[in-house]
Design a protein around this motif. Structure first.
Motif, PDB file in Angstrom:
ATOM      1  N   ALA A 173       0.832  -1.209   0.000  1.00 17.47           N
ATOM      2  CA  ALA A 173       0.000   0.000   0.000  1.00 17.47           C
ATOM      3  C   ALA A 173       0.863   1.254   0.000  1.00 17.47           C
ATOM      4  CB  ALA A 173      -0.929  -0.014   1.205  1.00 17.47           C
ATOM      5  N   ARG A 174       1.935   1.254   0.799  1.00 15.28           N
ATOM      6  CA  ARG A 174       2.822   2.429   0.827  1.00 15.28           C
ATOM      7  C   ARG A 174       3.514   2.623  -0.521  1.00 15.28           C
ATOM      8  NH1 ARG A 174       3.792   0.297   6.028  1.00 15.28           N
ATOM      9  NH2 ARG A 174       5.666  -0.799   5.320  1.00 15.28           N
ATOM     10  N   LEU A 175       4.004   1.530  -1.092  1.00 14.74           N
ATOM     11  CA  LEU A 175       4.656   1.624  -2.402  1.00 14.74           C
ATOM     12  C   LEU A 175       3.669   2.067  -3.474  1.00 14.74           C
ATOM     13  CD1 LEU A 175       6.850  -1.598  -2.248  1.00 14.74           C
ATOM     14  CD2 LEU A 175       7.731   0.728  -2.499  1.00 14.74           C
ATOM     15  N   ALA A 176       2.446   1.522  -3.420  1.00 18.53           N
ATOM     16  CA  ALA A 176       1.427   1.854  -4.423  1.00 18.53           C
ATOM     17  C   ALA A 176       1.038   3.317  -4.354  1.00 18.53           C
ATOM     18  CB  ALA A 176       0.199   0.971  -4.215  1.00 18.53           C
ATOM     19  N   GLN A 177       1.002   3.865  -3.141  1.00 16.03           N
ATOM     20  CA  GLN A 177       0.640   5.270  -2.979  1.00 16.03           C
ATOM     21  C   GLN A 177       1.706   6.192  -3.566  1.00 16.03           C
ATOM     22  OE1 GLN A 177       0.049   6.439   1.097  1.00 16.03           O
ATOM     23  NE2 GLN A 177      -1.062   8.297   0.555  1.00 16.03           N
ATOM     24  N   ALA A 178       2.969   5.745  -3.514  1.00 19.89           N
ATOM     25  CA  ALA A 178       4.077   6.574  -3.981  1.00 19.89           C
ATOM     26  C   ALA A 178       4.419   6.349  -5.448  1.00 19.89           C
ATOM     27  CB  ALA A 178       5.313   6.295  -3.125  1.00 19.89           C
ATOM     28  N   GLY A 208     -12.010 -14.357  -0.438  1.00 14.71           N
ATOM     29  CA  GLY A 208     -13.305 -13.766  -0.137  1.00 14.71           C
ATOM     30  C   GLY A 208     -13.458 -12.384  -0.730  1.00 14.71           C
ATOM     31  N   LEU A 209     -14.712 -11.867  -0.688  1.00 18.13           N
ATOM     32  CA  LEU A 209     -15.019 -10.574  -1.278  1.00 18.13           C
ATOM     33  C   LEU A 209     -14.248  -9.446  -0.591  1.00 18.13           C
ATOM     34  CD1 LEU A 209     -16.782  -9.132  -3.395  1.00 18.13           C
ATOM     35  CD2 LEU A 209     -18.487  -8.794  -1.593  1.00 18.13           C
ATOM     36  N   GLU A 210     -14.067  -9.557   0.717  1.00 18.87           N
ATOM     37  CA  GLU A 210     -13.338  -8.513   1.443  1.00 18.87           C
ATOM     38  C   GLU A 210     -11.908  -8.393   0.922  1.00 18.87           C
ATOM     39  OE1 GLU A 210     -13.464  -9.354   5.561  1.00 18.87           O
ATOM     40  OE2 GLU A 210     -15.595  -8.829   5.799  1.00 18.87           O
ATOM     41  N   SER A 211     -11.268  -9.535   0.714  1.00 22.27           N
ATOM     42  CA  SER A 211      -9.901  -9.525   0.232  1.00 22.27           C
ATOM     43  C   SER A 211      -9.826  -8.962  -1.187  1.00 22.27           C
ATOM     44  CB  SER A 211      -9.330 -10.945   0.271  1.00 22.27           C
ATOM     45  OG  SER A 211      -7.987 -10.960  -0.144  1.00 22.27           O
ATOM     46  N   HIS A 212     -10.820  -9.309  -2.003  1.00 25.69           N
ATOM     47  CA  HIS A 212     -10.854  -8.771  -3.363  1.00 25.69           C
ATOM     48  C   HIS A 212     -11.023  -7.252  -3.334  1.00 25.69           C
ATOM     49  CE1 HIS A 212     -11.540  -8.312  -7.563  1.00 25.69           C
ATOM     50  NE2 HIS A 212     -12.836  -8.114  -7.452  1.00 25.69           N
ATOM     51  N   PHE A 213     -11.886  -6.771  -2.457  1.00 22.05           N
ATOM     52  CA  PHE A 213     -12.063  -5.328  -2.287  1.00 22.05           C
ATOM     53  C   PHE A 213     -10.740  -4.665  -1.902  1.00 22.05           C
ATOM     54  CE2 PHE A 213     -12.776  -1.886   0.800  1.00 22.05           C
ATOM     55  CZ  PHE A 213     -13.442  -0.970   0.002  1.00 22.05           C
ATOM     56  N   ALA A 214      -9.947  -5.360  -1.069  1.00 22.79           N
ATOM     57  CA  ALA A 214      -8.662  -4.805  -0.629  1.00 22.79           C
ATOM     58  C   ALA A 214      -7.704  -4.611  -1.798  1.00 22.79           C
ATOM     59  CB  ALA A 214      -8.029  -5.716   0.416  1.00 22.79           C
ATOM     60  N   ARG A 215      -7.711  -5.524  -2.777  1.00 23.52           N
ATOM     61  CA  ARG A 215      -6.847  -5.364  -3.960  1.00 23.52           C
ATOM     62  C   ARG A 215      -7.262  -4.114  -4.743  1.00 23.52           C
ATOM     63  NH1 ARG A 215      -5.415  -7.895  -0.935  1.00 23.52           N
ATOM     64  NH2 ARG A 215      -5.987 -10.039  -0.615  1.00 23.52           N
ATOM     65  N   LEU A 216      -8.585  -3.983  -4.930  1.00 20.56           N
ATOM     66  CA  LEU A 216      -9.070  -2.827  -5.685  1.00 20.56           C
ATOM     67  C   LEU A 216      -8.767  -1.524  -4.945  1.00 20.56           C
ATOM     68  CD1 LEU A 216     -12.513  -4.278  -6.850  1.00 20.56           C
ATOM     69  CD2 LEU A 216     -10.360  -4.212  -8.109  1.00 20.56           C
ATOM     70  N   LYS A 217      -8.782  -1.584  -3.644  1.00 12.29           N
ATOM     71  CA  LYS A 217      -8.469  -0.398  -2.838  1.00 12.29           C
ATOM     72  C   LYS A 217      -7.016   0.033  -3.036  1.00 12.29           C
ATOM     73  CE  LYS A 217      -8.990   1.222   1.969  1.00 12.29           C
ATOM     74  NZ  LYS A 217     -10.042   2.235   1.664  1.00 12.29           N
ATOM     75  N   LEU A 218      -6.126  -0.924  -3.259  1.00 14.70           N
ATOM     76  CA  LEU A 218      -4.737  -0.582  -3.566  1.00 14.70           C
ATOM     77  C   LEU A 218      -4.649   0.206  -4.871  1.00 14.70           C
ATOM     78  CD1 LEU A 218      -2.865  -3.921  -2.739  1.00 14.70           C
ATOM     79  CD2 LEU A 218      -2.640  -1.757  -1.492  1.00 14.70           C
ATOM     80  N   LEU A 219      -5.480  -0.177  -5.825  1.00 12.10           N
ATOM     81  CA  LEU A 219      -5.450   0.471  -7.141  1.00 12.10           C
ATOM     82  C   LEU A 219      -5.991   1.892  -7.075  1.00 12.10           C
ATOM     83  CD1 LEU A 219      -6.818  -2.505  -9.268  1.00 12.10           C
ATOM     84  CD2 LEU A 219      -4.444  -1.726  -9.162  1.00 12.10           C
ATOM     85  N   ASP A 220      -7.075   2.080  -6.339  1.00  8.89           N
ATOM     86  CA  ASP A 220      -7.729   3.393  -6.295  1.00  8.89           C
ATOM     87  C   ASP A 220      -8.426   3.575  -4.954  1.00  8.89           C
ATOM     88  OD1 ASP A 220      -8.998   5.764  -6.732  1.00  8.89           O
ATOM     89  OD2 ASP A 220      -9.859   5.220  -8.659  1.00  8.89           O
TER      90      ASP A 220
END
Length: 983
Positions: A297-302, A317-329
């Motif tokens: 997350a820190r690397l993705a933000q920078a 699970g859906l929560e984990s999938h949401f977490a990947r998308l959250k890294l993107l945007d």
């Protein structure tokens, strides 16, 4: 060694496109130069700096930073700096210090080299001009970056790569099913972004077991050399940041995630692109993030660009999938609940897209039926453009072509504006097609007495045995599936008979090897100890030697084992892997898979099969499962087969099914009375989830992940470059000039080897070494790992072109011409001008205005012969001149040559406005259309980021300014002296 003084003006010999540089500071070891127009700074060794001092002579016209011009008459030096003396445009005497020269000023090296008698060979001049023409053509080809890699031309991979690489700072999740080529997609995107200058530095984080595979894949397929970092190599850099050791860094996730100091160094790396493989392993819950997720997350933000790769986006699970998308945007994916709600609405959109197929030709339907279809489509449309397309599509008076065009446009709009493919690309085997079938072969075996004993002990003493089984690292309830591990863990006597002596699976495996003849067979077992002991048993019982592949081996040892298995001629027939063998490794050359035991989780089962069921597999896949009757393994097999058709094809819901019924399944593995109910409930949920996928999100993802028309256009552009007849001719000339021996060794293969006259080092060619084999044929290169594929994008070709275009090689020449219609003693000068458009690399201005050649051929009277005498026609009749008489001739004709070069500049300038206008037109046509699309899309699809639109607007403005400020500079000049044809 040159003497440098701050304020002096220099240009880079190897990177002329950087523009005019200014010395910022210098010492005895280094000199630092700022190139303001391209926003770049370079530091060079003071002893060997590839720099040329800018110094103008009498008659030269130069421009000041304020915009006025000076015709140079004389100059003087003050404190190491040149002061030019002359007259401005108004005839007023003025002085211009070099520190105040315009940053955009051009330096005509060709002119100065010629007038000082420096001339090159004619064939160098010819090759330079041909290079410029080819470069101009190739840079504008839409397949740039995709034609060079050593890959099959597969539609969905190329569509995704083209779509993603065309975006500003792409941030996407590549989620194709196992075996569909996510690594190739990521490599294509990276290769394209590197070639176009949009990316210069990239960090690639992969599981430890896959680092060497990525290293080899990037080198062999994409000719990209990356720096592989681990702790030992990092320590070699001492106090320096090891992540600055190269432009492309590959590192193990496990190593980086466990080391906060290295994480801080990686964060300081100033990356343009971050690639994370197997992203589903990153841990996140609404309550908090794991150390691995937090690091990414820190690397993705920078980092502006981010590619996440996973074959199982919802495995955790859906929560984990949401977490990947959250890294993107993070802005787009703020709320997990909102994401759940959004997901429920996809079914309507998918249904509307399917209904579109029924609307063309409405006269064949009843008015009522047609109206119902229109209403259901209209329910998901909320803009005037789409409503107008729907009206055209449903209008009985619309022509067939109109209806088809309306259907195509409306389908694209629905996918664009309402689909989920903006940030996630997922292709499935069902959608891609062309995959071989799978066949399950089950062999029931009788439980041997020792295994019956350990199962009985487990049933009778579950609690006490649990403690004993934890010690060797074996988990309950999984232990009941791996009877050899149970036997090993519960053995009272260390000299107890090894399990492979009585286990009928070993005998069965030996018979299977004989049955399949010379075909290869991959065995996967859960435990490392099982792998090692099975290999030992086969050797002792039957003299069968097999390499092993497990987590206890180093990366190099694993690679050797895989290579020993893969060798088609001398390789082993059998490879025995632990569970790690089902992660990331590709064995599609093999079609026989033995599951020596079954994993408890459905995703691990699919990963095992996915080692063989991949793109490139040409045969039906034979899955062999030896199973003990009336054992937990047999019950698990029933749940996989009857509950979810796990062996037939990937379906992506195994994780959810295991989450729902895993506990009940474990109980049923021990007590079979509840197994039928567990299977029945699993099947019911399985069918519901498949139906939802077909109707909703997965259907949209499949439709959006490969648009055949666009993919076809990309493939056609690649084939155009593949079949380019100019490449072999060009390469033959270039290799000869650069001193590389080329030998035809048959079978469409060439062997390239450095000669003793080779000019400097070239990629893959070092003096004293053997060189490499290569081919122009894509099919031939794909068939052999040891053969490189020659293309316009191959590093050797690009390096030779770069040296020709970026340096002085071939930018002057003198030749003779004998022709019966031309009297002797005449002079002609052939000028090659080149457009000069300095701009930041990230703008990739060359896709609209690459370096463009303008040829001007003047006779000694100044008459322009360019249209009458072609370059190729003239070059065929030219002869060589020795350097000494060439210098004398140039010295004697200096005044005349200066006048002709000035005249040629005027002639070339007439063509510049039309070149600029055409480039502006191309740029605005493409980018204005894309900008309008993004703005329209942003009103419907929140996946379009605001900064993406803003970046495109800035890019358009920057390109417009850069193209408008394009100038011409003299790139090369050749003096031609006519000789008496009868002499």
């Amino acid at each position: 060694m040159s003497v440098y003084t701050p304020g002096q003006r220099w240009i880079s010999d190897g990177e002329a496109e950087l523009g005019l540089g200014t010395v910022l500071n210098c010492d005895v070891r280094t000199v630092t130069v700022l190139f303001p127009i391209s926003q770049e700074t370079r530091t060079y060794s003071a002893r060997q700096a590839p720099l040329t001092r800018v110094a103008f002579g009498s008659g030269d016209r130069i421009q000041s930073a304020q915009g006025w011009h000076l015709r140079v008459e004389d100059s003087r030096e003050v404190d190491g700096l040149i002061v030019y003396i002359g007259e401005d445009e108004n005839g007023e005497p003025r002085e211009l210090p070099e520190t105040r020269l315009a940053d955009s000023l051009q330096f005509d090296q060709a002119r100065d080299r010629l007038l000082t008698g420096q001339v090159d060979r004619n064939d160098w001049f010819d090759l330079r001009f041909r290079t410029l023409r080819h470069h101009q053509r190739i840079e504008q080809n839409p397949a740039l970056g995709f034609a060079g890699p050593k890959i099959d031309l597969i539609s969905h991979q190329l569509y995704i790569a083209d779509e993603v690489a065309g975006r500003h700072a792409p941030r996407v999740l590549l989620a194709d099913e196992v075996g569909l080529g996510k690594t190739i997609e990521a490599g294509l995107i990276l290769h394209r972004l590197l070639l176009t200058g949009r990316v210069e530095r990239a960090l690639i984080l992969v599981p430890d077991s896959l680092t060497h595979q990525w290293l080899v894949e990037l080198l062999r397929r994409f000719a990209l050399e990356v720096t592989l970092l681990d702790e030992a190599q990092s320590q070699a850099y001492g106090e320096s940041n090891p992540f600055e050791a190269g432009q492309l860094i590959l590192a193990s996730q496990q190593w980086l995630f466990a080391n906060s100091h290295r994480q801080a160094q990686a964060l300081a790396g100033d990356w343009d692109l971050l690639i994370v493989d197997e992203a589903h392993h990153l841990h996140w819950t609404p309550g908090g993030a794991g150390a691995d997720y937090a690091c990414v997350a820190r690397l993705a933000q920078a980092t502006p660009g981010l590619l996440l790769l996973t074959a199982t986006p919802e495995q955790m699970g859906l929560e984990s999938h949401f977490a990947r998308l959250k890294l993107l945007d993070p802005e787009r994916y703020r709320s997990l609940e909102a994401f759940r709600q959004e997901k429920r609405g996809y079914a309507q959109v998918a249904e509307a897209i399917d209904l579109l197929e029924q609307l063309p030709g409405p006269l064949h339907k009843s008015p009522n039926e047609s109206a119902q279809i229109q209403a259901r489509i209209a329910a998901v449309i909320d803009d005037a453009d789409s409503r107008a397309l729907l009206a055209t599509l449903a209008n009985p008076e619309s022509g067939e072509d109109q209806q088809q065009a309306a259907q195509d446009q409306l389908r694209e709009q629905l996918l664009d504006r309402h689909g989920t493919g903006r940030v996630m690309f997922r292709n499935s085997r069902r959608h891609v097609g062309g995959f071989p079938s799978r066949r399950l072969n089950v062999t029931p075996l009788e439980l041997p007495l020792p295994y019956r004993r350990v199962l009985r002990r487990l049933e009778q003493n579950t609690d006490t045995l649990g403690e004993r089984l934890v010690e060797p690292g074996l988990d309950h309830p999984e232990i009941m599936l791996y009877l050899d591990a149970m036997h090993r863990a519960l053995a009272e006597d260390p000299l107890n008979e090894p399990w492979w002596r009585f286990d009928p699976r070993v005998t069965w495996l030996l018979e299977k090897l004989t049955e399949i003849g010379e075909e290869k067979l991959l065995v996967i077992a859960h435990e490392r100890e099982t792998v090692l002991e099975l290999a030992e048993g086969l050797r002792v019982l039957a003299g069968v030697h097999a390499p092993v592949f497990h987590e206890g081996l180093s990366l190099l040892e694993r690679d050797r084992a895989a290579a020993a298995f893969a060798d088609p001629e001398e390789g082993y027939q059998l490879l025995i892997c632990s569970e790690i063998g089902s992660e990331g490794r590709n064995f599609q050359f093999c079609r026989h898979l033995v599951m020596f035991d079954l994993p408890l989780h459905p995703d691990q089962l699919e990963q095992r099969i996915g080692r063989l069921d991949r793109i490139g597999q040409r045969h039906e896949i034979e899955i062999h499962v030896p199973v003990f009757r009336h054992s937990p393994g047999e019950r698990l097999l029933r749940w996989y087969r009857e509950g979810m058709d796990a062996f037939g094809a990937p379906h992506g819901v195994g994780s959810e099914l295991f989450g729902a019924f895993g506990d009940a399944l474990v109980e049923a593995l021990q007590d079979p009375t509840g197994l039928d109910e567990v299977i029945h409930e699993t099947r019911a949920l399985f069918e519901v989830r498949l139906a939802e996928q077909d109707a909703g999100r997965n259907r949209l993802l499949e439709l959006n992940a490969c648009r055949p028309v666009k993919a076809g256009e990309v493939i056609a552009a690649i084939k155009e470059l593949d079949d380019d007849p100019a490449l072999p001719r060009y390469l033959d000339r270039a290799l000869d000039i650069f001193g590389v021996d080329s030998q035809d060794i048959g079978g469409e293969l060439l062997h390239l080897q450095p000669s003793s006259q080779m000019q400097g080092g070239l990629p893959g060619l070092t003096k004293g070494e053997d060189g490499f084999s290569a081919t122009f044929s894509r099919a031939r290169a794909l068939a052999r790992d040891d053969v490189q594929r020659l293309s316009w994008e191959h590093p050797l070709v690009r390096e030779m072109m770069s040296r020709l275009l970026g340096g002085t090689m071939g930018n002057t020449a003198l030749a003779t011409l004998r022709h019966p219609s031309i009297p002797g003693g005449r002079l002609m000068v052939e000028h090659i001008f080149r457009t000069y458009c300095p701009a930041p690399k990230a703008l990739h201005v060359s896709r609209f205005l690459p370096a463009t050649a303008v040829r001007v051929l003047l006779d000694e009277t100044g008459a322009n012969l360019s249209d009458k005498v072609s370059f190729d026609g003239l070059a065929r009749h030219l002869g060589k001149v020795k350097k000494a008489p060439a210098r004398e001739l140039i010295k004697s004709r200096q005044g005349q040559l200066r006048e002709l070069m000035d005249k040629a500049e005027e002639e070339a300038a007439r063509e510049l406005p039309s070149i600029i206008e055409a480039a502006q037109s191309r740029m605005h046509r493409q980018l204005n259309s894309e900008l309008a699309r993004l703005k329209a899309l942003a009103t419907h699809n929140p996946a379009v980021r605001e900064d993406e639109i803003r970046a495109l607007e800035n890019e358009l403005a920057g390109l417009s300014d850069a193209i408008e400020n394009t100038r011409l500079r003299l790139d090369a000049v050749r003096v031609i002296v006519t000789l008496d044809a009868n002499a």
